[in-house]
Write an enzyme that holds these catalytic residues in place. Structure first.
Site, PDB file in Angstrom:
ATOM      1  N   LYS A  33      -8.339  -6.487  -7.397  1.00  0.00           N
ATOM      2  CA  LYS A  33      -8.438  -6.932  -5.886  1.00  0.00           C
ATOM      3  C   LYS A  33      -9.714  -7.115  -5.598  1.00  0.00           C
ATOM      4  O   LYS A  33     -10.575  -6.340  -5.725  1.00  0.00           O
ATOM      5  CB  LYS A  33      -7.879  -6.061  -5.020  1.00  0.00           C
ATOM      6  CG  LYS A  33      -7.701  -6.168  -3.679  1.00  0.00           C
ATOM      7  CD  LYS A  33      -6.910  -7.313  -3.278  1.00  0.00           C
ATOM      8  CE  LYS A  33      -6.944  -7.631  -1.653  1.00  0.00           C
ATOM      9  NZ  LYS A  33      -6.069  -6.573  -0.857  1.00  0.00           N
ATOM     10  N   ASP A  73       2.471  -6.895   2.693  1.00  0.00           N
ATOM     11  CA  ASP A  73       1.397  -5.939   2.972  1.00  0.00           C
ATOM     12  C   ASP A  73       1.836  -4.874   3.705  1.00  0.00           C
ATOM     13  O   ASP A  73       1.124  -4.348   4.816  1.00  0.00           O
ATOM     14  CB  ASP A  73       0.269  -6.996   3.838  1.00  0.00           C
ATOM     15  CG  ASP A  73      -1.113  -6.310   3.939  1.00  0.00           C
ATOM     16  OD1 ASP A  73      -1.212  -5.391   3.451  1.00  0.00           O
ATOM     17  OD2 ASP A  73      -1.868  -6.811   4.865  1.00  0.00           O
ATOM     18  N   ARG A 130      -0.075   4.206  -0.790  1.00  0.00           N
ATOM     19  CA  ARG A 130      -0.903   5.455  -0.336  1.00  0.00           C
ATOM     20  C   ARG A 130      -1.012   6.414  -1.163  1.00  0.00           C
ATOM     21  O   ARG A 130      -1.483   6.425  -2.417  1.00  0.00           O
ATOM     22  CB  ARG A 130      -0.543   6.011   1.077  1.00  0.00           C
ATOM     23  CG  ARG A 130      -0.455   4.889   2.122  1.00  0.00           C
ATOM     24  CD  ARG A 130      -1.719   3.898   2.413  1.00  0.00           C
ATOM     25  NE  ARG A 130      -1.626   3.252   3.619  1.00  0.00           N
ATOM     26  CZ  ARG A 130      -2.364   2.347   3.956  1.00  0.00           C
ATOM     27  NH1 ARG A 130      -3.615   2.064   3.229  1.00  0.00           N
ATOM     28  NH2 ARG A 130      -2.354   1.623   4.939  1.00  0.00           N
ATOM     29  N   PRO A 177      -5.664  -0.341  10.993  1.00  0.00           N
ATOM     30  CA  PRO A 177      -4.906  -1.514  10.689  1.00  0.00           C
ATOM     31  C   PRO A 177      -3.754  -1.514   9.756  1.00  0.00           C
ATOM     32  O   PRO A 177      -4.206  -0.830   8.808  1.00  0.00           O
ATOM     33  CB  PRO A 177      -6.230  -2.475  10.490  1.00  0.00           C
ATOM     34  CG  PRO A 177      -6.899  -1.729   9.941  1.00  0.00           C
ATOM     35  CD  PRO A 177      -7.113  -0.362  10.542  1.00  0.00           C
ATOM     36  N   GLY A 178      -2.745  -1.841  10.131  1.00  0.00           N
ATOM     37  CA  GLY A 178      -1.638  -1.819   8.986  1.00  0.00           C
ATOM     38  C   GLY A 178      -0.179  -1.878   9.777  1.00  0.00           C
ATOM     39  O   GLY A 178      -0.018  -1.158  10.742  1.00  0.00           O
ATOM     40  N   HIS A 220       0.828   3.947   8.365  1.00  0.00           N
ATOM     41  CA  HIS A 220      -0.006   4.798   8.811  1.00  0.00           C
ATOM     42  C   HIS A 220       0.759   5.729   9.974  1.00  0.00           C
ATOM     43  O   HIS A 220       1.962   5.704  10.069  1.00  0.00           O
ATOM     44  CB  HIS A 220      -1.095   4.390   9.697  1.00  0.00           C
ATOM     45  CG  HIS A 220      -1.876   3.376   9.058  1.00  0.00           C
ATOM     46  ND1 HIS A 220      -2.992   3.860   8.024  1.00  0.00           N
ATOM     47  CD2 HIS A 220      -2.177   1.669   9.074  1.00  0.00           C
ATOM     48  CE1 HIS A 220      -3.615   2.795   7.610  1.00  0.00           C
ATOM     49  NE2 HIS A 220      -3.038   1.590   8.023  1.00  0.00           N
ATOM     50  N   HIS A 270      -8.683 -10.566  -0.381  1.00  0.00           N
ATOM     51  CA  HIS A 270      -8.832 -10.583   1.093  1.00  0.00           C
ATOM     52  C   HIS A 270      -9.912 -11.283   1.500  1.00  0.00           C
ATOM     53  O   HIS A 270     -11.178 -11.022   1.316  1.00  0.00           O
ATOM     54  CB  HIS A 270      -8.907  -9.330   1.281  1.00  0.00           C
ATOM     55  CG  HIS A 270      -8.871  -8.766   2.915  1.00  0.00           C
ATOM     56  ND1 HIS A 270      -7.859  -8.225   3.557  1.00  0.00           N
ATOM     57  CD2 HIS A 270      -9.516  -9.353   3.842  1.00  0.00           C
ATOM     58  CE1 HIS A 270      -8.120  -8.065   5.081  1.00  0.00           C
ATOM     59  NE2 HIS A 270      -9.170  -8.891   5.171  1.00  0.00           N
ATOM     60  N   HIS A 328      -2.414 -12.497   2.411  1.00  0.00           N
ATOM     61  CA  HIS A 328      -2.246 -12.782   3.825  1.00  0.00           C
ATOM     62  C   HIS A 328      -3.117 -13.935   4.363  1.00  0.00           C
ATOM     63  O   HIS A 328      -3.838 -13.500   5.445  1.00  0.00           O
ATOM     64  CB  HIS A 328      -2.207 -11.521   4.453  1.00  0.00           C
ATOM     65  CG  HIS A 328      -3.427 -10.677   4.111  1.00  0.00           C
ATOM     66  ND1 HIS A 328      -4.694 -11.278   4.035  1.00  0.00           N
ATOM     67  CD2 HIS A 328      -3.657  -9.146   3.791  1.00  0.00           C
ATOM     68  CE1 HIS A 328      -5.693 -10.152   3.515  1.00  0.00           C
ATOM     69  NE2 HIS A 328      -5.100  -9.218   3.264  1.00  0.00           N
ATOM     70  N   HIS A 375       0.732  -1.146   0.080  1.00  0.00           N
ATOM     71  CA  HIS A 375      -0.019  -0.060  -0.068  1.00  0.00           C
ATOM     72  C   HIS A 375       0.763   1.241  -0.140  1.00  0.00           C
ATOM     73  O   HIS A 375       1.383   1.445   1.034  1.00  0.00           O
ATOM     74  CB  HIS A 375      -0.778  -0.064   1.188  1.00  0.00           C
ATOM     75  CG  HIS A 375      -1.653  -1.145   1.229  1.00  0.00           C
ATOM     76  ND1 HIS A 375      -3.033  -1.329   0.644  1.00  0.00           N
ATOM     77  CD2 HIS A 375      -1.739  -2.380   1.813  1.00  0.00           C
ATOM     78  CE1 HIS A 375      -3.658  -2.352   1.048  1.00  0.00           C
ATOM     79  NE2 HIS A 375      -2.882  -3.245   1.704  1.00  0.00           N
TER      80      HIS A 375
END
Length: 446
Positions: free
Chosen positions: A146, A310, A65, A329-330, A314, A181, A237, A63
Site C-alpha cells: 500500500k 473500505d 484494526r 474518517p471512516g 471507529h 490512496h 476508492h 481495515h
C-alpha cells in the site's frame, strides 16, 4: 464413498441465466456442480430452497484494526462482519497501530489473526523502509503493498518522486501489486492548515480541503512515475470521474492499472455529508451528485474494475465530534456493500453478472487468487448464498462490527446474504455466526 457436503435446491447464474442445480463439496473444494440427480451421496445435505449461490465475495480494501486499535475493531468482530455481509475473503490494510511496515510486524499480525478469523484474510504491507525487504515480505505472505500518499505510515519518503519510482521498480521485479490512496499531500495539508487557522470547522471546509484536484494530481503523478516500470498499480476508492477518466486512458494506453470504487462514493453525495456530518466523513470525501452518477455509469459499463467497502470502523464518539477536524474518517461497509449492490440489481440499474464480476471474479483475478472468484470444480468452496428478493432496512445497531453507525442507516434495500460458506464450512446462517474463531485462514502465507 460419499462426499462431505451436498447443497440442493440451489440456483446459480450461467450464460443461460439463473439455472437450478446442486453443488457438492469435498475437502473444502467445490467437487461438482450439476443437476441434483447427477450428484453423488454426501455425509451432509443442505437444502437452500431455491436461493441463489454466488462465488464467495472478496473485499480487497478492509481495515480490520486489532492490535492497539482493537477498541475500534478486532480480527474476530471484523471477520464476523465480513461473513454477515457475504464476504468470504478480505484483505486487511497496513495502517494499523503499529503499522505493518516490516517483516516482524507482518508476522505479528498473522500470528494474532490466525486463531480469531472466521473468513479468509490476506494482509497488505506498507512499503518497507529498505527496498530489499519487498521480496521477503512478499515471500512470507504479503498479498500486496500500500502507498498512502496522503497519510503515509511507511518510513519511506513517498513525497520524493525518485524514492517512489524506485519502490515501484522493486515492486514490479517481485511481481507485487501496489494499491494507492491517491490524494496530493502538499495540496491537502496546505488547505487543511488554512481552514484550521481560520477556525472553520464546518463540513464545507473539509470538502474544500480535499478537492477533486487533489485526487487528479495524485493519479497523474502515479501514472507518470509508474510508466515503464511495469508495476501493477491499483487505485483505491476512486471518487471523481476525472480521476477515473485518467485511469481509463492509462488502461487504453496499455499500462497495467486497475481501480476500485466504494459504495459510499457510488450512492452518497456531499449533500449527505452536510446532513450527517461526522458519520459520513471519509477520505477521499463524498463528492457531487454528478460524480456519483458518472461513477455508477462507469460501474455498469465495466470501466470500474471492482467494488470495495473500505470498511473503516471507529467508535461512535469519534464520529460525533462537533469540530470537523477532530472527527476520525471512516465508514463501516462490510455489512452493507452487497445489499446496496443487490438493490441496484433489483432496480434494473446493474446486472447480476456485474455484481459477481466486481465483488468476486475481478478481485480474484486482479489479486492473483487462482482458486477463488468462480463457482468451478476444484475452486475453494467459498459460497455466498443470497435471497435476491429479501427486503429489509439497514440498522447499524445490529452490525457484528464494533462500529455501530452507518450513513446508510434507515435505507430500504432489496437482496440479502443468507448463508456464507468458507472452504466448505458454514460460517453465517440466517444472520447468525455459526462457526468458531479460527475457521478462516490467513492466505498467502509461506
Amino acid at each position: 464413498m460419499p462426499v462431505d457436503t451436498k447443497i440442493i435446491n440451489a440456483r446459480i447464474l450461467t450464460q443461460r441465466g439463473i439455472t437450478r442445480c446442486g453443488i457438492t463439496i469435498e475437502s473444502g473444494k467445490i467437487h461438482r456442480i450439476a443437476s441434483e440427480t447427477s450428484l453423488p451421496n454426501a455425509a451432509k445435505t443442505v437444502d437452500i430452497k431455491g436461493q441463489v449461490v454466488l462465488p464467495g465475495l472478496i473485499d480487497v480494501h478492509v481495515h480490520l484494526r486489532d492490535l492497539d486499535f482493537s477498541f475500534k475493531e478486532d480480527f474476530h468482530t471484523g471477520t464476523c462482519a465480513a461473513a454477515a455481509g457475504g464476504f468470504t475473503t478480505v484483505l486487511d490494510m497496513p495502517n494499523t497501530k503499529p503499522p505493518t511496515n516490516s517483516l516482524l510486524r507482518l508476522k505479528e499480525k498473522i500470528a494474532r489473526a490466525s486463531g480469531k478469523i472466521l473468513v479468509d484474510v490476506g494482509f497488505y504491507s506498507d512499503f518497507p523502509k529498505a527496498l530489499r525487504d519487498f521480496k521477503f515480505l512478499k515471500a512470507f505472505g504479503a498479498v500486496a503493498f500500500k502507498a498512502h500518499l496522503l497519510r503515509p505510515t511507511t518510513e519511506l519518503n513517498v513525497d520524493d518522486d525518485n524514492v517512489l519510482r524506485s519502490a515501484f521498480e522493486v515492486a514490479a521485479k517481485t511481481k507485487s501489486l501496489v494499491s494507492v490512496h491517491a490524494e496530493d499531500r502538499s495540496l491537502v495539508t496546505e488547505l487543511e492548515s488554512k481552514f484550521q487557522a481560520a477556525r472553520d470547522t464546518l463540513p464545507a471546509a473539509y470538502l474544500k480541503a480535499h478537492p477533486p484536484e487533489a485526487e487528479i494530481r495524485a493519479v497523474e503523478r502515479i501514472l507518470r512515475l509508474t510508466k515503464g516500470t511495469h508495476v501493477h498499480v491499483h487505485f483505491a476508492h476512486v471518487s471523481t470521474f476525472k480521476g477515473l477518466k485518467l485511469i481509463m486512458e492509462a488502461k487504453q494506453a496499455g499500462l497495467p492499472v486497475t481501480c476500485e470504487v466504494t459504495p459510499h462514493h457510488l450512492f452518497l453525495t456531499d449533500e449527505d455529508f452536510y446532513r450527517l456530518r461526522g458519520v459520513a466523513l471519509i477520505i477521499p470525501p463524498l463528492r457531487t451528485r454528478q460524480d456519483t452518477l458518472r461513477l455508477v455509469s462507469a460501474l455498469k459499463t465495466g470501466q470500474v474494475d471492482l467494488v470495495a467497502s473500505d470498511h473503516a470502523p471507529h467508535r461512535l464518539d469519534e464520529k460525533m465530534r462537533e469540530n470537523i477536524w477532530e472527527v476520525t474518517p471512516g465508514i463501516p461497509g462490510l455489512e452493507t456493500t452487497l445489499p446496496l449492490l443487490l438493490t441496484q440489481f433489483n432496480r434494473g440499474r446493474i446486472s447480476l453478472r456485474r455484481v459477481i464480476e466486481v465483488l468476486s471474479e475481478n478481485p480474484a483475478k486482479i489479486f492473483g487468487f487462482k482458486t477463488k472468484g468462480h463457482l468451478k470444480t476444484g475452486y475453494d468452496a467459498d459460497l455466498t448464498i443470497v435471497d435476491l428478493t429479501k427486503k429489509f432496512t439497514i440498522d447499524s445497531s445490529k452490525f457484528y462490527s464494533k462500529a455501530k453507525y452507518s450513513p446508510f442507516d434507515g435505507w430500504e434495500v432489496i437482496g440479502k446474504p443468507v448463508q456464507t460458506w468458507v472452504q466448505g464450512k458454514l460460517v453465517m446462517d440466517d444472520e447468525m455466526i455459526v462457526a468458531d474463531p479460527g475457521t478462516g485462514r490467513v492466505i498467502g502465507v509461506a
